[in-house]
Design an enzyme around this catalytic site. Structure first.
Site, PDB file in Angstrom:
ATOM      1  N   ASP A 187       0.904  -1.150   0.000  1.00  0.00           N
ATOM      2  CA  ASP A 187       0.000   0.000   0.000  1.00  0.00           C
ATOM      3  C   ASP A 187       0.942   1.197   0.000  1.00  0.00           C
ATOM      4  O   ASP A 187       1.594   1.472   1.022  1.00  0.00           O
ATOM      5  CB  ASP A 187      -0.866  -0.008   1.264  1.00  0.00           C
ATOM      6  CG  ASP A 187      -1.859   1.131   1.234  1.00  0.00           C
ATOM      7  OD1 ASP A 187      -1.467   2.253   0.897  1.00  0.00           O
ATOM      8  OD2 ASP A 187      -3.037   0.898   1.543  1.00  0.00           O
ATOM      9  N   HIS A 188       1.044   1.894  -1.121  1.00  0.00           N
ATOM     10  CA  HIS A 188       2.139   2.869  -1.213  1.00  0.00           C
ATOM     11  C   HIS A 188       1.970   4.041  -0.241  1.00  0.00           C
ATOM     12  O   HIS A 188       2.922   4.767   0.026  1.00  0.00           O
ATOM     13  CB  HIS A 188       2.337   3.365  -2.658  1.00  0.00           C
ATOM     14  CG  HIS A 188       1.352   4.399  -3.108  1.00  0.00           C
ATOM     15  ND1 HIS A 188       0.135   4.085  -3.613  1.00  0.00           N
ATOM     16  CD2 HIS A 188       1.416   5.759  -3.137  1.00  0.00           C
ATOM     17  CE1 HIS A 188      -0.520   5.198  -3.937  1.00  0.00           C
ATOM     18  NE2 HIS A 188       0.243   6.235  -3.660  1.00  0.00           N
ATOM     19  N   HIS A 250      -5.806   2.634   1.211  1.00  0.00           N
ATOM     20  CA  HIS A 250      -5.146   3.839   1.729  1.00  0.00           C
ATOM     21  C   HIS A 250      -5.885   4.462   2.925  1.00  0.00           C
ATOM     22  O   HIS A 250      -5.279   4.805   3.937  1.00  0.00           O
ATOM     23  CB  HIS A 250      -5.018   4.901   0.640  1.00  0.00           C
ATOM     24  CG  HIS A 250      -4.380   4.387  -0.630  1.00  0.00           C
ATOM     25  ND1 HIS A 250      -3.394   3.440  -0.632  1.00  0.00           N
ATOM     26  CD2 HIS A 250      -4.590   4.697  -1.933  1.00  0.00           C
ATOM     27  CE1 HIS A 250      -3.024   3.185  -1.881  1.00  0.00           C
ATOM     28  NE2 HIS A 250      -3.743   3.935  -2.690  1.00  0.00           N
TER      29      HIS A 250
HETATM   30  C1  BG6 Z   1      -3.737   4.643  -6.215  1.00  0.00           C
HETATM   31  C2  BG6 Z   1      -5.100   4.626  -6.856  1.00  0.00           C
HETATM   32  O1  BG6 Z   1      -3.605   3.561  -5.341  1.00  0.00           O
HETATM   33  O2  BG6 Z   1      -3.573   5.854  -5.491  1.00  0.00           O
HETATM   34  C3  BG6 Z   1      -5.288   5.848  -7.742  1.00  0.00           C
HETATM   35  O3  BG6 Z   1      -5.241   3.442  -7.631  1.00  0.00           O
HETATM   36  C4  BG6 Z   1      -5.002   7.108  -6.972  1.00  0.00           C
HETATM   37  O4  BG6 Z   1      -6.607   5.880  -8.279  1.00  0.00           O
HETATM   38  C5  BG6 Z   1      -3.661   7.019  -6.295  1.00  0.00           C
HETATM   39  O5  BG6 Z   1      -5.016   8.194  -7.894  1.00  0.00           O
HETATM   40  C6  BG6 Z   1      -3.427   8.196  -5.367  1.00  0.00           C
HETATM   41  O6  BG6 Z   1      -2.108   8.139  -4.904  1.00  0.00           O
HETATM   42  P1  BG6 Z   1      -1.365   9.458  -4.437  1.00  0.00           P
HETATM   43  O7  BG6 Z   1      -0.058   8.985  -3.905  1.00  0.00           O
HETATM   44  O8  BG6 Z   1      -1.254  10.349  -5.651  1.00  0.00           O
HETATM   45  O9  BG6 Z   1      -2.245  10.074  -3.403  1.00  0.00           O
END
Ligand code: BG6
Length: 494
Positions: A187-188, A250
């Site tokens: 989960d980044h 997230h």
């Molecule tokens: C991803 C989703 O996990 O996270 C995307 O699949 C989303 O739809 C993105 O835009 C948002 O990531 P960040 O780091 O730009 O908030």
């Protein structure tokens, strides 16, 4: 976590399935180059990409040069990228064809013989439906077997499964090929400095922890607002929607970090156990406390943009939600009766991710003369893009009478540390190379996430939305999401 104090990662070859896709050029390759520029990559590090597109190593390197020019701006990172490109190899092939894996194995053996490592990191950046095929093909090609002197790890992107049943099935399937310690479920958001800082902020500051409970906290809000629409990901998004794409991972990760009990140590096992407990005490989601929305046409920065139903690969009558707002409660001693409001949406007015802790207002009897009311203290944790933390409190306006106003103390990462936190992928990749699971989900966590949203997935699948699109691109989402809080005497603080 200050990686600038870290050592280069363990040596390894990173094998990226689906390397020709968007993720690699936008996030993975830039993140790898950020690590390299900060001297955090082993000097023998190299990449082997596998994709169905008909490139060869030379043509793929050419493509990568173009991507670097589009997606990397920092000159030193760009310079590093140009040297790393010479250590990127490409294998074209179908994911379900045994020949692809034979070619891959030959390439890996050739690289290992030339001083590269036998440690292998398989990154599944391919569409989710290929996970099963790739894992089984890797296993048949004997590429997943660890020995004393080499590791074999697999990194799985989210979404991990499509619902609770498929997530359980996937966990079971993977555990048939590898051990749990070989699996890194990403989960980044957990790689973002500001998200990791939640642990540091909560558990290293004596000031906040004593008031971090139902006696002092009025409500907590977690908002992830995006300006972008679905871009070219229509076919994926039509199967996902905002609840699967953002909330099930997230937002719930941030919820678990903000609400968890102190772990007995920062070991992956202890932290993951405490986070999992939070999700297991969330009361069953009440569909009356959930709002879904879909963007219609509107304006972003004064420019007209199409509605979701006009995006590429999206059905003209799509029932898929691009916005979700939820109210939920935790059934435990610390948080009973405290509402947690979660929301996320695409094509909103601003790109902003924030966690807001609103404290209960103190008695105002002493300040009846003030033209402004005593306001609640609000702690804002800015996850992105202006990373920082602020605390608002009441102060006397200078002058002869006792008049109050709300003022703000603010900490900004960029002012204090002189750097802006990166995308999150740097940390994720680095930790994976070093084998630390702290920032990754275990099987229980992903199953708890799905179990929590499953009742709502079922309700929404059964009842098609009548009012879509119900918010204009560039707005703050559907009115019902404001009403959800208004009924409780609250409002979104972002
Ligand atoms: C991803 C989703 O996990 O996270 C995307 O699949 C989303 O739809 C993105 O835009 C948002 O990531 P960040 O780091 O730009 O908030």
């Amino acid at each position: 976590m200050d990686r600038s104090l870290g050592k280069p990662s363990n040596p390894c070859i990173l094998v990226i399935f689906g390397i020709a896709g968007d993720l690699t050029k936008r996030l993975l390759f830039p993140a790898i180059c950020n690590l390299g520029t900060s001297h955090l990559l082993n000097e023998n590090f190299c990449i082997v990409g596998v994709s169905q597109e008909a490139f060869n190593t030379d043509t793929f390197r050419q493509q990568l040069i173009e991507d670097v020019n589009s997606f990397i701006t920092d000159p030193s990172v760009k310079q590093y990228a140009m040297t790393l490109i010479n250590r990127v190899y490409y294998i074209s092939g179908s994911f379900d064809d045994a020949h692809t894996y034979k070619n891959l194995k030959n390439k890996l053996e050739e690289l290992a013989a030339n001083n590269s490592s036998k440690n292998l990191l398989f990154y599944f950046a391919s569409p989710p439906q290929f996970i099963e095929t790739i894992a089984s093909q890797l296993s048949h090609a004997s590429l997943l077997h660890e020995s004393k002197d080499s590791f074999k790890r697999i990194i799985i992107e989210k979404p991990f499964g499509h619902d609770l049943t498929s997530a359980k099935k996937l966990n079971k399937l993977l555990l048939g090929y590898v051990k749990e310690k070989q699996i890194f479920r990403i989960d980044h958001y957990l790689g973002k400095e500001t998200v990791q800082n939640l642990l540091a902020f909560r558990f290293s500051n004596g000031l906040f922890e004593p008031v971090w409970n139902r006696f002092y906290v009025d409500n907590i809000q977690i908002s992830v607002a995006e300006v972008l629409g679905v871009e070219l990901r229509g076919s994926y998004y039509e199967r996902a929607g905002a609840l699967r794409d953002m909330v099930t991972n997230h937002l719930l990760q941030m919820l678990s970090l903000i609400a968890m009990e102190p772990p007995s140590s920062f070991s992956a096992k202890n932290v993951r156990a405490e986070k999992s407990k939070v999700l297991s005490v969330v009361q069953k989601l009440n569909p009356d406390f959930a709002v879904r929305g879909q963007y219609g046409p509107g304006k972003i920065d004064g420019i007209a943009v199409p509605g979701y139903r006009f995006e590429k690969n999206v059905a003209a009558d799509s029932p898929i939600e691009t916005y979700v707002a939820l109210k939920l409660f935790l059934n435990n001693w610390r948080w009973l009766h405290v509402p947690f409001y979660l929301r996320t949406g695409k094509r909103l007015a601003l790109r902003q991710t924030e966690i807001i802790v609103q404290f209960k207002t103190g008695p105002s009897t002493l300040f009846s003369e003030s033209s402004k009311k005593v306001m609640p203290n609000i702690l804002r944790i800015f996850i992105q893009p202006d990373e920082g933390i602020s605390l608002s409190f009441n102060a006397k306006i200078p002058g002869p009478t006792m008049q109050l106003d709300q003022v703000e103390m603010k900490f900004k990462y960029s002012d204090y540390f002189g750097i802006k936190p990166q995308t999150g992928y740097e940390t994720i990749l680095y930790e994976c190379m070093n084998g630390d699971h702290l920032l990754f989900n275990d099987a229980d966590m992903v199953e708890n996430e799905w179990a929590l949203v499953q009742p709502l997935l079922d309700t929404w699948a059964a009842v098609k939305p009548e009012n879509f699109p119900n918010y204009a691109a560039g707005s703050w989402g559907p009115k019902e999401a404001d009403d959800l809080l208004k009924k409780d005497g609250h409002k979104w603080q972002l």
